[in-house]
Write a protein that holds these residues in place. Sequence first.
Motif, PDB file in Angstrom:
ATOM      1  N   ASP A  68       1.045  -1.204   0.424  1.00  0.00           N
ATOM      2  CA  ASP A  68      -0.107   0.148   0.176  1.00  0.00           C
ATOM      3  C   ASP A  68       0.985   1.157  -0.257  1.00  0.00           C
ATOM      4  OD1 ASP A  68      -2.176  -1.100   0.165  1.00  0.00           O
ATOM      5  OD2 ASP A  68      -2.433  -1.226   2.331  1.00  0.00           O
ATOM      6  N   ASN A  69       1.901   0.782  -0.364  1.00  0.00           N
ATOM      7  CA  ASN A  69       2.986   2.769   0.060  1.00  0.00           C
ATOM      8  C   ASN A  69       2.902   3.258  -1.254  1.00  0.00           C
ATOM      9  OD1 ASN A  69       4.020   2.005   2.376  1.00  0.00           O
ATOM     10  ND2 ASN A  69       5.902   0.956   1.910  1.00  0.00           N
ATOM     11  N   GLU A  70       3.002   4.539  -1.384  1.00  0.00           N
ATOM     12  CA  GLU A  70       3.040   4.997  -2.713  1.00  0.00           C
ATOM     13  C   GLU A  70       4.420   5.663  -3.096  1.00  0.00           C
ATOM     14  OE1 GLU A  70       0.777   5.908  -5.210  1.00  0.00           O
ATOM     15  OE2 GLU A  70      -0.498   4.584  -3.740  1.00  0.00           O
ATOM     16  N   ARG A  71       5.803   5.239  -2.016  1.00  0.00           N
ATOM     17  CA  ARG A  71       6.670   5.279  -2.600  1.00  0.00           C
ATOM     18  C   ARG A  71       7.149   4.957  -1.808  1.00  0.00           C
ATOM     19  NH1 ARG A  71       8.348   8.439  -7.264  1.00  0.00           N
ATOM     20  NH2 ARG A  71      10.040   9.098  -6.229  1.00  0.00           N
ATOM     21  N   GLY A 171       0.862  -2.904 -12.963  1.00  0.00           N
ATOM     22  CA  GLY A 171      -1.012  -2.109 -13.327  1.00  0.00           C
ATOM     23  C   GLY A 171      -0.896  -2.334 -11.643  1.00  0.00           C
ATOM     24  N   THR A 172      -2.721  -1.955 -11.693  1.00  0.00           N
ATOM     25  CA  THR A 172      -3.074  -1.746 -10.736  1.00  0.00           C
ATOM     26  C   THR A 172      -2.937  -2.840  -9.797  1.00  0.00           C
ATOM     27  OG1 THR A 172      -5.078  -2.254 -11.898  1.00  0.00           O
ATOM     28  CG2 THR A 172      -4.359   0.959 -11.271  1.00  0.00           C
ATOM     29  N   PHE A 173      -3.173  -3.217  -8.276  1.00  0.00           N
ATOM     30  CA  PHE A 173      -3.061  -3.983  -7.996  1.00  0.00           C
ATOM     31  C   PHE A 173      -4.647  -5.304  -7.508  1.00  0.00           C
ATOM     32  CE2 PHE A 173      -3.949  -6.136  -3.828  1.00  0.00           C
ATOM     33  CZ  PHE A 173      -3.232  -6.338  -3.715  1.00  0.00           C
ATOM     34  N   CYS A 174      -4.367  -6.058  -8.336  1.00  0.00           N
ATOM     35  CA  CYS A 174      -5.742  -7.155  -7.708  1.00  0.00           C
ATOM     36  C   CYS A 174      -5.848  -7.374  -6.748  1.00  0.00           C
ATOM     37  CB  CYS A 174      -5.851  -7.850  -9.279  1.00  0.00           C
ATOM     38  SG  CYS A 174      -7.218  -8.971  -9.166  1.00  0.00           S
ATOM     39  N   PHE A 175      -7.007  -6.860  -6.003  1.00  0.00           N
ATOM     40  CA  PHE A 175      -7.257  -8.228  -4.656  1.00  0.00           C
ATOM     41  C   PHE A 175      -7.921  -9.478  -4.933  1.00  0.00           C
ATOM     42  CE2 PHE A 175      -7.474  -3.814  -3.600  1.00  0.00           C
ATOM     43  CZ  PHE A 175      -6.985  -4.173  -1.773  1.00  0.00           C
TER      44      PHE A 175
END
Length: 372
Positions: A68-71, A171-175
Amino acid sequence: MKKAYIYFENGTFLEALSFGADGTSVGEVVFNTSMSGYQEIITDPSYAGQFITFTMPEIGIVGTNSKDNEREIPHCKGIIVRKYQDFPSNFRSQEKLSDFLCKHQIMGICDIDTRGVTAMLRDQGAMMAIISTEFSEIEELKARLAKSPRIEEINYIQKVSITDEKAHSKGTFCFAKMDFQTPPTHKTVVAIDFGAKDNILNELVQAGLHVILKPHNFDAQEIISLYQDKKIHGVFLSNGPGDPMVLQDEVKQIQKLIAAKIPIFGICLGHQLLSIAHGYPTEKLKFGHHGGNHPVKNLANGKVEITAQNHNYSVTDAILEIADVTHRNLFDNTIEGVRYKNAPIFSVQYHPEASPGPTDSKELFRQFAQML
């Protein structure tokens, strides 16, 4: 918990308890109205040099986790909360928030009337403050704050930007799979890193773009050559911290990209820098927009989008001479998006990638890919 003390430049002095790193730190205090996503907020590089006051009274319950870190490294000065919860209750949690803050030398204080602090910032504007677990005397804190540089005097871009070029492919996170997707790419863009959130880059990839990330001190002529040779197809200008008027070297390089007619998409600081590069300075807002619940009207279709925002500066209406306003903030009517009249360039002030926040505006990434 140790005692901590906070002194604001308007003379307000408060006692608190510390659950983060020990020490003494100076920064600008802002408030964030998001109801969730404190880890993404703390690790957003745009908060470099700032203390974040959370209006959500309970912070810490979901812990922290690496995905969940953005950096990787947070750059905010610290967080101010009403009540800190030190016992995480979330299956994704890997580390307590207190341990996360201490590991990164970020201050965290609690037992503060955050409603009162928020009202003060709303009425008087964002202001500088000093927080300390070492000094408790008002005069000592006041003297140290007076000697410290203000946030607008510091170029935080140099601290948050990468130093070497690198590719971004996830790409984006897939739960469903608990991992990041890697969709196929069709076009290539250069993303200029002024402090880019990872999920912005993820969304660019998700839209079908191969992303080459370059540092803030990029060479425009190199990018122009790549574009002319059809090795890249456009440029993305990222979010980032601080006063955009400080970045005069970067503005000169952006002006060269504009002159070369390269397609450009900008978010937040990138939006502001495009305005400045066209000759239209930004202005500082009283207390900025920080949160995941800001209503923005899309003037093209009349719909209202709920957006995530994090900025202290705004593009002014003077930009109407050369651009069409595409989005307006329904809180204060400030400009939230523009499309330039005689160039393949558009930009928005808010964060369509969310993280945290709603995903009403994700379509903008697909619009950029379609434009390319």
